[in-house]
Design a protein around this motif. Structure first.
Motif, PDB file in Angstrom:
ATOM      1  N   HIS A  81       0.833  -1.199   0.000  1.00 30.70           N
ATOM      2  CA  HIS A  81       0.000   0.000   0.000  1.00 30.70           C
ATOM      3  C   HIS A  81       0.869   1.251   0.000  1.00 30.70           C
ATOM      4  O   HIS A  81       1.172   1.812  -1.035  1.00 30.70           O
ATOM      5  CB  HIS A  81      -0.970  -0.046   1.203  1.00 30.70           C
ATOM      6  CG  HIS A  81      -1.792   1.195   1.357  1.00 30.70           C
ATOM      7  ND1 HIS A  81      -2.020   1.783   2.582  1.00 30.70           N
ATOM      8  CD2 HIS A  81      -2.414   1.965   0.447  1.00 30.70           C
ATOM      9  CE1 HIS A  81      -2.761   2.857   2.410  1.00 30.70           C
ATOM     10  NE2 HIS A  81      -3.024   2.992   1.126  1.00 30.70           N
ATOM     11  N   ARG A  82       1.370   1.654   1.144  1.00 27.65           N
ATOM     12  CA  ARG A  82       2.173   2.876   1.187  1.00 27.65           C
ATOM     13  C   ARG A  82       3.571   2.597   1.718  1.00 27.65           C
ATOM     14  O   ARG A  82       4.278   3.512   2.109  1.00 27.65           O
ATOM     15  CB  ARG A  82       1.459   3.924   2.033  1.00 27.65           C
ATOM     16  CG  ARG A  82       0.075   4.329   1.479  1.00 27.65           C
ATOM     17  CD  ARG A  82       0.085   5.703   0.847  1.00 27.65           C
ATOM     18  NE  ARG A  82       0.621   6.680   1.785  1.00 27.65           N
ATOM     19  CZ  ARG A  82      -0.063   7.212   2.834  1.00 27.65           C
ATOM     20  NH1 ARG A  82      -1.328   6.889   3.023  1.00 27.65           N
ATOM     21  NH2 ARG A  82       0.516   8.056   3.640  1.00 27.65           N
ATOM     22  N   GLY A  83       3.923   1.294   1.756  1.00 26.14           N
ATOM     23  CA  GLY A  83       5.324   0.969   1.994  1.00 26.14           C
ATOM     24  C   GLY A  83       5.739   0.789   3.438  1.00 26.14           C
ATOM     25  O   GLY A  83       6.934   0.716   3.723  1.00 26.14           O
ATOM     26  N   GLN A  99      -0.537  -8.860   8.808  1.00 28.14           N
ATOM     27  CA  GLN A  99      -1.314  -7.626   8.667  1.00 28.14           C
ATOM     28  C   GLN A  99      -0.429  -6.404   8.869  1.00 28.14           C
ATOM     29  O   GLN A  99       0.323  -6.315   9.844  1.00 28.14           O
ATOM     30  CB  GLN A  99      -2.449  -7.602   9.690  1.00 28.14           C
ATOM     31  CG  GLN A  99      -3.376  -6.418   9.441  1.00 28.14           C
ATOM     32  CD  GLN A  99      -4.593  -6.442  10.351  1.00 28.14           C
ATOM     33  OE1 GLN A  99      -4.454  -6.331  11.579  1.00 28.14           O
ATOM     34  NE2 GLN A  99      -5.761  -6.607   9.778  1.00 28.14           N
ATOM     35  N   CYS A 100      -0.543  -5.451   7.960  1.00 26.28           N
ATOM     36  CA  CYS A 100       0.253  -4.238   8.069  1.00 26.28           C
ATOM     37  C   CYS A 100      -0.269  -3.395   9.230  1.00 26.28           C
ATOM     38  O   CYS A 100      -1.479  -3.170   9.346  1.00 26.28           O
ATOM     39  CB  CYS A 100       0.187  -3.452   6.767  1.00 26.28           C
ATOM     40  SG  CYS A 100       1.121  -1.906   6.875  1.00 26.28           S
ATOM     41  N   PRO A 101       0.635  -2.920  10.079  1.00 26.52           N
ATOM     42  CA  PRO A 101       0.190  -2.137  11.248  1.00 26.52           C
ATOM     43  C   PRO A 101      -0.280  -0.722  10.887  1.00 26.52           C
ATOM     44  O   PRO A 101      -0.787  -0.022  11.763  1.00 26.52           O
ATOM     45  CB  PRO A 101       1.438  -2.080  12.144  1.00 26.52           C
ATOM     46  CG  PRO A 101       2.591  -2.455  11.291  1.00 26.52           C
ATOM     47  CD  PRO A 101       2.081  -3.170  10.077  1.00 26.52           C
ATOM     48  N   HIS A 103      -2.446   0.612   7.751  1.00 26.43           N
ATOM     49  CA  HIS A 103      -3.870   0.705   7.393  1.00 26.43           C
ATOM     50  C   HIS A 103      -4.506  -0.677   7.283  1.00 26.43           C
ATOM     51  O   HIS A 103      -5.554  -0.840   6.677  1.00 26.43           O
ATOM     52  CB  HIS A 103      -4.079   1.419   6.052  1.00 26.43           C
ATOM     53  CG  HIS A 103      -3.278   2.668   5.873  1.00 26.43           C
ATOM     54  ND1 HIS A 103      -1.985   2.647   5.385  1.00 26.43           N
ATOM     55  CD2 HIS A 103      -3.574   3.966   6.117  1.00 26.43           C
ATOM     56  CE1 HIS A 103      -1.513   3.896   5.314  1.00 26.43           C
ATOM     57  NE2 HIS A 103      -2.455   4.712   5.765  1.00 26.43           N
ATOM     58  N   ALA A 104      -3.808  -1.673   7.816  1.00 24.06           N
ATOM     59  CA  ALA A 104      -4.365  -3.027   7.946  1.00 24.06           C
ATOM     60  C   ALA A 104      -4.559  -3.784   6.635  1.00 24.06           C
ATOM     61  O   ALA A 104      -5.429  -4.645   6.547  1.00 24.06           O
ATOM     62  CB  ALA A 104      -5.663  -2.995   8.763  1.00 24.06           C
ATOM     63  N   TRP A 105      -3.781  -3.473   5.615  1.00 28.62           N
ATOM     64  CA  TRP A 105      -3.777  -4.394   4.470  1.00 28.62           C
ATOM     65  C   TRP A 105      -3.248  -5.732   4.999  1.00 28.62           C
ATOM     66  O   TRP A 105      -2.297  -5.770   5.806  1.00 28.62           O
ATOM     67  CB  TRP A 105      -2.884  -3.881   3.320  1.00 28.62           C
ATOM     68  CG  TRP A 105      -3.559  -2.859   2.444  1.00 28.62           C
ATOM     69  CD1 TRP A 105      -4.467  -1.925   2.823  1.00 28.62           C
ATOM     70  CD2 TRP A 105      -3.360  -2.681   1.033  1.00 28.62           C
ATOM     71  NE1 TRP A 105      -4.859  -1.166   1.752  1.00 28.62           N
ATOM     72  CE2 TRP A 105      -4.187  -1.602   0.629  1.00 28.62           C
ATOM     73  CE3 TRP A 105      -2.563  -3.299   0.068  1.00 28.62           C
ATOM     74  CZ2 TRP A 105      -4.249  -1.155  -0.684  1.00 28.62           C
ATOM     75  CZ3 TRP A 105      -2.608  -2.842  -1.241  1.00 28.62           C
ATOM     76  CH2 TRP A 105      -3.454  -1.787  -1.621  1.00 28.62           C
TER      77      TRP A 105
END
Ligand code: FES
Ligand SMILES: [Fe+2]
Length: 378
Positions: A81-83, A99-101, A103-105
């Motif tokens: 998403h935004r790296g 899970q990305c901390p 935005h939760a992708w």
């Protein structure tokens, strides 16, 4: 003194700046560590689906994770998403997804994008294309080796080739059944020295008589300064009164079942460029992985591997570990003593290699050839 004025018995080392210049280290990261096969993690450390480890490979963070199908996979540790850095822990376990901390992708253990807030508003995105970026992975000797290159070099010629070049045959290492051994002890060393000083030190034994009293007691031929790595297929023989590869020369454990007669009571050392050392003795294997962090700092992770019976029975491996732990500390102290001098004007043109160290010249030629290679990322 310049290289052209050296006496015939000496050959030059690399100039000091190869050990201190961040720009040269950056080139090494691009053209060596991000281009070659890199031994990343012990497979058995990731024992369950969802177990992961993140490791530094060159300038990149790489996650190695065990999938629900039992296979290991490697990905760049970067959210699509935004790296954001996806896994901030060095190791851990997730249930079924990463899970990305930010935005939760959320990504499956196979790297596919499986969930994101408002994903329904993005029906046109391909879940694989926006999945994690895959990194090549091969398992060998019970380790996951990764390669960041788009087209990895041949594992057979680079990794297997280093072993057969040293032992005479690739088959000679299979006697130790390294993939099936268990980790009896792991020690991580934070060495304030350039990775090449550590490789060079490992390749020669000119220093053995001076700094390794315990090792030369066990392997008396090391006092002559010629390392086992000097001769193809040669393993240094244990001294006549030595009963095992232990700190006091007392007996260790039963030899591993596949050990051939000509491998018994011998020590073999192998360098697998750029960052692995393998040490073979009849009852265990000592396996070093280097993680170069900066031009003057290298993390070395060292595994002592024993038969599963030895580890499961809880037998005391202390005297066995202590021998090579002392060797490691003695070696790394020596490397740390050299590192500050690399920036001195006394070393601007480098130092010299004595005859028993001349094979290190081939390593230097290899490094400079790698640095001269074209690379589209550096
Ligand atoms: S950066 Fe990872 S979800 Fe936004
Ligand atoms: Fe040494």
């Amino acid at each position: 003194m310049t290289a052209t004025s050296l006496p015939a018995s000496l050959i030059p080392t690399l100039p000091g700046r190869y050990y201190t210049d961040p720009a040269i280290f950056g080139l090494e990261q691009a053209r060596i560590f991000e281009s070659m096969w890199f031994c990343a993690v012990r497979s058995s450390d990731l024992d369950k689906p969802g177990s992961f480890k993140s490791v530094q490979v060159g300038r990149e963070s790489v996650i190695v994770v065990r999938g629900r199908d039992g296979a290991l996979r490697a990905f760049l540790n970067i959210c699509r998403h935004r790296g954001a850095k996806l896994c901030t822990d060095d190791s851990g376990r997730v249930e079924r997804a990463l899970q990305c901390p930010y935005h939760a992708w959320t990504y499956g253990l196979d790297g596919k994008l499986i969930a994101a807030p408002n994903l329904a508003n993005m029906p046109d995105i391909d879940r694989t294309e926006y999945g994690l970026v895959k990194v090549h992975l091969r398992e060998w000797l019970g380790y996951a080796w990764v390669c960041l290159a788009d087209e990895p070099p041949s594992f057979e010629s680079d990794v297997h080739g280093a072993v057969s070049e040293r032992l005479g045959t690739l088959e000679a290492i299979s006697s130790y059944e390294i993939a099936d051994l268990a980790v009896g002890r792991r020690i991580v060393y934070d060495v304030r020295a350039n990775w090449k000083l550590i490789v060079e030190n490992f390749m020669e034994c000119y220093h053995c008589a001076t700094i390794h009293p315990e090792l030369t007691e066990v392997l008396p031929e090391f006092t002559n300064g010629y390392a086992a790595q000097y001769y193809v297929g040669h393993g240094a023989e244990f001294g006549v009164d030595i009963n095992g590869f232990t700190v006091d020369g007392n007996a260790g454990f039963d030899k591993l079942p596949g050990i051939r007669e000509d491998q018994d009571r011998r020590y073999y050392a192998i360098t697998i460029k750029p960052q692995v050392f393998v040490n073979l003795v009849p009852d265990h294997v000592i396996f070093h992985r280097m993680y170069p962090i900066a031009e003057d700092r290298t993390i070395v992770e060292c595994d002592w591997l024993y038969s599963t019976e030895v580890v499961a029975s809880g037998r005391d491996v202390t005297r066995s570990v202590e021998l090579f732990h002392r060797v490691n500390v003695q070696d790394f102290d020596a490397c740390e003593r050299c590192q500050p001098a690399m920036g001195s004007r006394a070393y601007a043109n480098g130092g010299v290699l004595s005859p028993s160290e001349h094979h290190i010249g081939a390593f230097h030629d290899w490094v400079t050839a790698k640095l001269a290679e074209a690379d589209d990322r550096s």
